[in-house]
Design an enzyme around this catalytic site. Structure first.
Site, mmCIF file in Angstrom:
data_model
loop_
_atom_site.group_PDB
_atom_site.id
_atom_site.type_symbol
_atom_site.label_atom_id
_atom_site.label_comp_id
_atom_site.label_asym_id
_atom_site.label_seq_id
_atom_site.Cartn_x
_atom_site.Cartn_y
_atom_site.Cartn_z
ATOM 1 N N GLY A 7 -9.624 -0.140 0.213
ATOM 2 C CA GLY A 7 -8.234 0.243 0.528
ATOM 3 C C GLY A 7 -7.740 1.425 -0.279
ATOM 4 N N ALA A 9 -7.782 4.570 0.378
ATOM 5 C CA ALA A 9 -7.159 5.705 1.080
ATOM 6 C C ALA A 9 -5.656 5.470 1.243
ATOM 7 C CB ALA A 9 -7.821 5.912 2.439
ATOM 8 N N GLY A 10 -5.174 4.349 0.720
ATOM 9 C CA GLY A 10 -3.743 4.052 0.779
ATOM 10 C C GLY A 10 -3.009 4.593 -0.441
ATOM 11 N N THR A 121 0.736 -9.109 -5.424
ATOM 12 C CA THR A 121 2.151 -8.724 -5.421
ATOM 13 C C THR A 121 3.049 -9.813 -6.001
ATOM 14 O OG1 THR A 121 3.996 -8.439 -3.865
ATOM 15 C CG2 THR A 121 2.065 -9.496 -2.990
ATOM 16 N N ASP A 122 4.174 -9.408 -6.540
ATOM 17 C CA ASP A 122 5.181 -10.374 -7.024
ATOM 18 C C ASP A 122 5.737 -11.216 -5.878
ATOM 19 O OD1 ASP A 122 6.668 -8.343 -5.783
ATOM 20 O OD2 ASP A 122 8.023 -8.004 -7.470
ATOM 21 N N GLU A 123 5.560 -10.735 -4.639
ATOM 22 C CA GLU A 123 6.165 -11.427 -3.497
ATOM 23 C C GLU A 123 5.545 -12.804 -3.275
ATOM 24 O OE1 GLU A 123 7.095 -8.916 -0.151
ATOM 25 O OE2 GLU A 123 7.166 -7.142 -1.423
ATOM 26 N N TYR A 145 3.567 -11.555 5.269
ATOM 27 C CA TYR A 145 2.861 -10.679 4.317
ATOM 28 C C TYR A 145 2.544 -11.427 3.027
ATOM 29 C CZ TYR A 145 2.385 -7.324 0.483
ATOM 30 O OH TYR A 145 1.949 -6.675 -0.652
ATOM 31 N N SER A 146 3.586 -12.001 2.400
ATOM 32 C CA SER A 146 3.356 -12.614 1.089
ATOM 33 C C SER A 146 2.568 -13.918 1.202
ATOM 34 C CB SER A 146 4.675 -12.818 0.355
ATOM 35 O OG SER A 146 5.606 -13.503 1.147
ATOM 36 N N LYS A 149 -1.013 -12.885 1.443
ATOM 37 C CA LYS A 149 -1.452 -12.375 0.127
ATOM 38 C C LYS A 149 -1.700 -13.558 -0.809
ATOM 39 C CE LYS A 149 -1.778 -8.718 -1.453
ATOM 40 N NZ LYS A 149 -2.965 -7.801 -1.523
ATOM 41 N N LYS A 184 8.285 2.352 3.954
ATOM 42 C CA LYS A 184 8.889 1.653 2.816
ATOM 43 C C LYS A 184 10.231 2.294 2.445
ATOM 44 C CE LYS A 184 5.117 -0.917 2.048
ATOM 45 N NZ LYS A 184 4.058 -0.258 2.778
ATOM 46 N N PRO A 200 18.966 3.435 6.763
ATOM 47 C CA PRO A 200 19.251 2.051 7.157
ATOM 48 C C PRO A 200 19.171 1.092 5.979
ATOM 49 C CG PRO A 200 17.028 2.685 7.856
ATOM 50 C CD PRO A 200 17.603 3.880 7.154
ATOM 51 N N ASN A 244 19.286 -2.360 -3.818
ATOM 52 C CA ASN A 244 18.883 -1.403 -2.773
ATOM 53 C C ASN A 244 19.941 -0.332 -2.513
ATOM 54 O OD1 ASN A 244 16.515 -2.798 -2.417
ATOM 55 N ND2 ASN A 244 17.223 -3.947 -0.622
HETATM 56 P P1 NAD Z 1 -1.063 0.921 1.807
HETATM 57 O O1 NAD Z 1 -0.603 0.287 3.083
HETATM 58 O O2 NAD Z 1 -0.558 2.256 1.429
HETATM 59 O O3 NAD Z 1 -2.656 1.020 1.813
HETATM 60 C C1 NAD Z 1 -3.489 -0.004 2.243
HETATM 61 C C2 NAD Z 1 -4.883 0.568 2.443
HETATM 62 O O4 NAD Z 1 -5.762 -0.502 2.844
HETATM 63 C C3 NAD Z 1 -4.961 1.627 3.547
HETATM 64 O O5 NAD Z 1 -5.760 2.699 3.097
HETATM 65 C C4 NAD Z 1 -5.606 0.898 4.711
HETATM 66 O O6 NAD Z 1 -6.348 1.752 5.553
HETATM 67 C C5 NAD Z 1 -6.515 -0.077 3.975
HETATM 68 N N1 NAD Z 1 -6.813 -1.291 4.755
HETATM 69 C C6 NAD Z 1 -5.946 -2.089 5.426
HETATM 70 N N2 NAD Z 1 -6.605 -3.126 5.977
HETATM 71 C C7 NAD Z 1 -7.910 -2.961 5.656
HETATM 72 C C8 NAD Z 1 -9.073 -3.712 5.920
HETATM 73 N N3 NAD Z 1 -9.010 -4.825 6.652
HETATM 74 N N4 NAD Z 1 -10.251 -3.290 5.432
HETATM 75 C C9 NAD Z 1 -10.308 -2.145 4.691
HETATM 76 N N5 NAD Z 1 -9.243 -1.386 4.404
HETATM 77 C C10 NAD Z 1 -8.061 -1.806 4.878
HETATM 78 O O7 NAD Z 1 -0.763 -0.164 0.693
HETATM 79 P P2 NAD Z 1 -0.422 0.001 -0.855
HETATM 80 O O8 NAD Z 1 1.045 0.052 -0.999
HETATM 81 O O9 NAD Z 1 -1.265 1.075 -1.432
HETATM 82 O O10 NAD Z 1 -0.897 -1.430 -1.396
HETATM 83 C C11 NAD Z 1 -2.200 -1.617 -1.933
HETATM 84 C C12 NAD Z 1 -2.323 -3.021 -2.458
HETATM 85 O O11 NAD Z 1 -1.337 -3.256 -3.453
HETATM 86 C C13 NAD Z 1 -2.110 -4.112 -1.405
HETATM 87 O O12 NAD Z 1 -3.031 -5.145 -1.651
HETATM 88 C C14 NAD Z 1 -0.687 -4.579 -1.644
HETATM 89 O O13 NAD Z 1 -0.533 -5.931 -1.250
HETATM 90 C C15 NAD Z 1 -0.594 -4.429 -3.149
HETATM 91 N N6 NAD Z 1 0.768 -4.201 -3.688
HETATM 92 C C16 NAD Z 1 1.582 -3.253 -3.126
HETATM 93 C C17 NAD Z 1 2.842 -3.022 -3.693
HETATM 94 C C18 NAD Z 1 3.768 -1.958 -3.142
HETATM 95 O O14 NAD Z 1 4.918 -1.870 -3.577
HETATM 96 N N7 NAD Z 1 3.331 -1.102 -2.225
HETATM 97 C C19 NAD Z 1 3.262 -3.766 -4.793
HETATM 98 C C20 NAD Z 1 2.398 -4.728 -5.344
HETATM 99 C C21 NAD Z 1 1.145 -4.916 -4.760
HETATM 100 P P1 TYD Z 2 10.308 -2.408 1.227
HETATM 101 O O1 TYD Z 2 10.151 -1.006 0.753
HETATM 102 O O2 TYD Z 2 9.952 -2.731 2.637
HETATM 103 O O3 TYD Z 2 9.515 -3.335 0.193
HETATM 104 P P2 TYD Z 2 9.514 -4.951 0.047
HETATM 105 O O4 TYD Z 2 9.953 -5.556 1.323
HETATM 106 O O5 TYD Z 2 8.063 -5.206 -0.218
HETATM 107 O O6 TYD Z 2 10.401 -5.256 -1.113
HETATM 108 O O7 TYD Z 2 11.821 -2.839 1.011
HETATM 109 C C1 TYD Z 2 12.431 -2.732 -0.247
HETATM 110 C C2 TYD Z 2 13.820 -3.309 -0.105
HETATM 111 O O8 TYD Z 2 14.588 -2.452 0.746
HETATM 112 C C3 TYD Z 2 13.854 -4.684 0.563
HETATM 113 O O9 TYD Z 2 14.904 -5.448 -0.020
HETATM 114 C C4 TYD Z 2 14.186 -4.372 2.008
HETATM 115 C C5 TYD Z 2 15.073 -3.137 1.895
HETATM 116 N N1 TYD Z 2 14.995 -2.191 3.031
HETATM 117 C C6 TYD Z 2 16.179 -1.722 3.617
HETATM 118 O O10 TYD Z 2 17.293 -2.107 3.232
HETATM 119 N N2 TYD Z 2 16.059 -0.838 4.645
HETATM 120 C C7 TYD Z 2 14.859 -0.423 5.121
HETATM 121 O O11 TYD Z 2 14.837 0.378 6.106
HETATM 122 C C8 TYD Z 2 13.659 -0.891 4.507
HETATM 123 C C9 TYD Z 2 12.322 -0.438 4.983
HETATM 124 C C10 TYD Z 2 13.790 -1.775 3.442
#
Ligand code: NAD
Ligand code: TYD
Length: 333
Positions: A7, A9-10, A121-123, A145-146, A149, A184, A200, A244
């Protein structure tokens, strides 16, 4: 060390690659990524020739075995990462987080991997009104999602317990920074503010998130990979908790957009009110967050302003259709 990073490339994984290459330039990094809508080769710009890239899913047992051969360590970032998408369609979340993690764990055991790190994730702890979650807080996830996870995390703990796999779990709070897909909250509002589209805000906008700059999370993961105790969980929380509506107002200020762009919209079903992590355990390993929200947000806004090449193809592709489905309106431009 030869390290498999799934993952990567994310958003967070591609930041982790840069941190890992800087800290241990001689390590060999192999990336396995499905390249979903959120996985982008552009995220690897500048480091492509320093990694080996394999295109595929972590649920693909044969490919995972082939790719993991010769690796001593695995860091699993691969995931579907957006709560709203999980509410619309959860199957792909269950496949990636539960089946995918299971396939990786089996392969790690077969290949004698000496360190497996699950990025989580904390979620998984659910929402908390007061105080902060510790690593021993019960799992109480609210969204598909959570929940999926949490399923992956439980499989990791079970493998450590049953088979003695050297596994650790890192649970991060909300990340923000460069290269985050604009679904996000923060990048969505930054790009909408720059384009003059509405911002929004779900429900009353008083929900609280514990913001963590992406490089700080990547450094914590790298540290836990080296120093974490096997079978343990490490919470990684950001230094600031912000409502937010406050986040959105700061984006308005930094972009010079007007507050009239702020629009309260229908709340997310099952919306978690507040996340908060206590990070004493990872701090005891020597980690601390270096970037506070004010500075990190400014840096993030600057990055999006300067990197239209990165986001303009996104805003004209799949994201456009997603946005219309999710928000019932079109993006301009
Ligand atoms: P992201 O959506 O930006 O990236 C996810 C990456 O995983 C992408 O490159 C996608 O192509 C790849 N992917 C998805 N499904 C796949 C599969 N089945 N096989 C191989 N590759 C796959 O996500 P992110 O924000 O970089 O999150 C990365 C990790 O961190 C996740 O496990 C997420 O749960 C965790 N995390 C994210 C946050 C946050 O705020 N974004 C916070 C805490 C933990
Ligand atoms: P998000 O970035 O989707 O992360 P997470 O759901 O993992 O916390 O959302 C962050 C917070 O912002 C969450 O409380 C939902 C809110 N939110 C909005 O109010 N408007 C939006 O368009 C989005 C995407 C999120």
């Amino acid at each position: 060390m030869r390290l498999l990073v799934t993952g990567a490339a994310g958003f967070i994984g591609s930041t982790f690659l840069r941190v890992a290459l800087e800290a241990r330039p001689d390590d060999e990094l192999v990336v396995l990524d499905k390249l979903t809508y959120a996985g982008r080769r552009e995220n690897l710009a500048g480091i492509e020739d320093r990694i080996e890239f394999v295109h595929g899913a972590i649920e693909d047992r044969e490919l995972v075995h082939k790719t993991m051969a010769g690796c001593q360590a695995v860091v699993n970032f691969a995931a579907e990462s957006h709560v709203d998408r999980s509410i619309a369609d959860q199957d792909v979340f269950a496949r990636a987080h539960v089946i995918g993690t299971s396939v990786l764990l089996d392969a790690a055991r077969d290949h004698g991997v000496t360190r497996y790190l699950q990025v989580s994730t904390d979620e998984v702890y659910g929402s908390i009104e007061e105080g902060s979650f510790t690593e021993t807080s019960p799992l109480n996830p609210s969204s598909p999602y959570s929940a999926t996870k949490a399923g992956g995390d439980l499989l990791v703990s079970a493998h450590a317990h049953t088979y003695g796999l050297e596994a650790v779990i890192c649970r991060g709070s909300n990340n923000y920074g460069p290269r985050q897909y604009p679904e996000k909250l923060i990048p969505l509002c930054v790009l909408n503010a720059l384009a003059g589209d509405s911002l929004p805000v779900y429900g009353d906008g008083r929900q609280v998130r514990n913001w963590l700059y992406v490089e700080d999370f990547a450094r914590a993961i790298h540290l836990v990979l080296q120093e974490g105790a096997s079978g343990e969980v490490y919470n990684v929380g950001g230094p600031d908790e912000v409502e937010n509506i406050e986040v959105v107002k700061r984006i308005v200020e930094l972009t010079g957009a007007g507050e009239r762009l702020i629009e309260y919209v229908r709340d997310r079903p099952g919306h978690d009110r507040r996340y908060s992590l206590s990070s004493g355990k990872v701090r005891a390993l020597g980690w601390e967050p270096l970037t506070h929200f004010a500075a990190g947000l400014e840096r993030t806004v600057d990055w999006y302003r300067d990197n239209e090449w990165w986001w303009s193809p996104i805003r004209s592709g799949e994201y456009r259709e997603y946005y219309e489905r999710q928000y019932g309106r079109s993006l301009t431009g």
